[in-house]
Enzyme design. Structure first.
Site, PDB file in Angstrom:
ATOM      1  N   THR A 141       4.460  -4.323  -4.438  1.00 60.46           N
ATOM      2  CA  THR A 141       5.523  -4.063  -3.469  1.00 60.46           C
ATOM      3  C   THR A 141       6.751  -3.511  -4.197  1.00 60.46           C
ATOM      4  O   THR A 141       6.794  -3.449  -5.414  1.00 60.46           O
ATOM      5  CB  THR A 141       5.911  -5.350  -2.712  1.00 60.46           C
ATOM      6  OG1 THR A 141       6.369  -6.324  -3.653  1.00 60.46           O
ATOM      7  CG2 THR A 141       4.726  -5.920  -1.938  1.00 60.46           C
TER       8      THR A 141
ATOM      9  N   PHE B 131       0.851  -1.200   0.000  1.00 65.97           N
ATOM     10  CA  PHE B 131       0.000   0.000   0.000  1.00 65.97           C
ATOM     11  C   PHE B 131       0.885   1.247   0.000  1.00 65.97           C
ATOM     12  O   PHE B 131       0.701   2.176   0.771  1.00 65.97           O
ATOM     13  CB  PHE B 131      -0.935  -0.033   1.211  1.00 65.97           C
ATOM     14  CG  PHE B 131      -2.227   0.714   1.009  1.00 65.97           C
ATOM     15  CD1 PHE B 131      -3.115   0.358   0.004  1.00 65.97           C
ATOM     16  CD2 PHE B 131      -2.576   1.773   1.833  1.00 65.97           C
ATOM     17  CE1 PHE B 131      -4.309   1.034  -0.176  1.00 65.97           C
ATOM     18  CE2 PHE B 131      -3.769   2.463   1.669  1.00 65.97           C
ATOM     19  CZ  PHE B 131      -4.640   2.099   0.661  1.00 65.97           C
TER      20      PHE B 131
ATOM     21  N   LYS C 288      13.581  -3.194 -17.587  1.00 63.56           N
ATOM     22  CA  LYS C 288      12.509  -2.958 -18.573  1.00 63.56           C
ATOM     23  C   LYS C 288      12.930  -3.447 -19.954  1.00 63.56           C
ATOM     24  O   LYS C 288      12.126  -4.016 -20.701  1.00 63.56           O
ATOM     25  CB  LYS C 288      12.164  -1.470 -18.598  1.00 63.56           C
ATOM     26  CG  LYS C 288      11.514  -1.011 -17.306  1.00 63.56           C
ATOM     27  CD  LYS C 288      11.468   0.494 -17.201  1.00 63.56           C
ATOM     28  CE  LYS C 288      10.840   0.946 -15.904  1.00 63.56           C
ATOM     29  NZ  LYS C 288      11.054   2.374 -15.629  1.00 63.56           N
TER      30      LYS C 288
HETATM   31  N1  HSE Z   1      11.739   4.521 -11.062  1.00 62.43           N
HETATM   32  C1  HSE Z   1      11.058   4.254 -12.262  1.00 62.43           C
HETATM   33  C2  HSE Z   1      11.291   5.391 -13.237  1.00 62.43           C
HETATM   34  C3  HSE Z   1       9.609   4.094 -11.964  1.00 62.43           C
HETATM   35  O1  HSE Z   1      11.801   6.429 -12.819  1.00 62.43           O
HETATM   36  O2  HSE Z   1      10.995   5.269 -14.426  1.00 62.43           O
HETATM   37  C4  HSE Z   1       8.838   3.410 -13.023  1.00 62.43           C
HETATM   38  O3  HSE Z   1       9.332   2.137 -13.278  1.00 62.43           O
END
Ligand code: HSE
Length: 349
Positions: A95, A10, A223
């Site tokens: 989380t 949360f 990513k």
């Molecule tokens: N910390 C990441 C960013 C958050 O700044 O893009 C999203 O994944």
């Protein structure tokens, strides 16, 4: 039928999602026939709560905002027990990301999938480190494992590539995949000091709990790994993605780029070379005339190089409370749509 939503974590995203769900409850029902209750929340700071008929989430938001522990519907079950026992139909795993081990999120996801619950997550740990095995488990159990929120927040890059663009072969991906560093580079160009601007990025909710993940490029690497595997079937591990962050970029470097009509950007790339797919993250000096050079602040952008459409570029928010909360909502609605289709065709929902 009502969807029964459980939330693990949360923090920024969990609260962002909850606010959207509260504010859009009527709209979601009217427009999509989407009805829901939030029946369980697990949070290491505020406590674990469960009410099979629906929690008083506004009260919980107020408590969390005040930094106070939850007081209603408390259960003394740990997360695993809560996931197994609660009557959730879908668990949102929100989380903090741990890119070393995947953290407890892996356990949460596995427990939920094994219990036959759908899982939606913005947590890059499970998605970057274990996607194939978790997807296989979800398929085996006849449930969904949805991860749109792991890459570029709610800007629909994964769903775009795997949905509307299905049929195109994607031969390359190149883009700005980390909002924190793009925001930092933007502000540093205006003269702000690295440390000050990092602090603001944390306050705005862009940065990871440990911002090393952002500035060293590890977040972008996760990513890139997710995209390489899901969109380009690369079958690569995160350790195979070479990675350099922005920590070495000095005001002098920024000035040097300016003199050459260029601008520094942290670029994630996935490239198909014959049978192989290579992926890497590194800062690059981009010519000001290039479309990626104009993407400023926490905004992200991604270009897919395709065989049938040429380049397709999508630009949008890559981080933030509401933006990532929306990513979760979009996957919840996708599950709702699939479920409705299955129901129509008489298959298991
Ligand atoms: N910390 C990441 C960013 C958050 O700044 O893009 C999203 O994944």
């Amino acid at each position: 039928m009502k969807h029964k939503i459980g939330i693990i974590g949360f923090g920024t995203v969990g609260r962002g999602l909850t606010e959207i769900l509260i504010n859009k409850r009527d709209y979601l029902r009217r427009k999509y026939g989407y009805k829901f209750d939030i029946i369980a929340v697990a949070d290491f700071k505020f406590g674990n709560v469960y009410n099979p008929k629906g929690l008083d989430v506004q009260h919980m938001l107020d408590m969390a905002q005040a930094g106070k522990k939850f007081t209603r519907d408390l259960v003394d079950w740990d997360n695993t027990r809560l996931i197994r026992k609660a009557n959730a139909t879908v668990w949102c795993e929100l989380t903090f990301t741990d890119l070393q081990t995947g953290g407890p999120a892996i356990e949460h996801v596995i427990t939920a999938l094994e219990a036959g619950k759908h899982v939606v997550t913005s947590n890059k740990g499970p998605a970057a480190l274990h996607y194939p095995r978790l997807k296989k488990l979800a398929d085996k159990r006849g449930v969904e494992f949805m991860i749109e929120g792991t890459v570029v927040a709610g800007t629909p890059v994964i769903n775009l590539a795997t949905g509307p663009m299905a049929g195109c072969t994607i031969n390359g991906i190149r883009g700005i995949l980390n909002g924190t560093t793009n925001y930092m580079l933007t502000e540093m160009e205006k003269g702000m000091a690295y440390k000050d601007v990092l602090k603001i990025a944390q306050e705005k909710g862009y940065a990871e709990a440990d911002p090393t993940g952002d500035v060293e490029g590890f977040d972008a690497r996760a990513k890139v790994t997710i995209l390489a595997n899901i969109v380009m079937d690369a079958g690569i591990g995160i350790e195979e993605v070479s990675c350099e962050g922005i920590t070495k970029i000095t005001p002098a470097d920024i000035e040097q780029a300016r003199k050459q009509n260029k601008r520094w950007k942290l670029i994630g790339s996935v490239v198909r070379r014959g049978d192989r797919v290579e992926a890497f993250v590194k800062p690059e000096m981009i010519d000001l005339s290039h479309p990626l050079a104009g993407v400023m602040g926490a905004t992200n952008a991604l270009t897919f190089a395709t065989d049938l459409l040429g380049d397709v570029t999508i630009v949008g928010p890559g981080a933030g409370k509401t933006e990532t909360g929306f990513a979760i909502l979009t996957d919840l609605l996708a599950i709702h749509r699939k479920r409705a289709q299955h129901k129509k065709s008489g298959r298991k929902a």
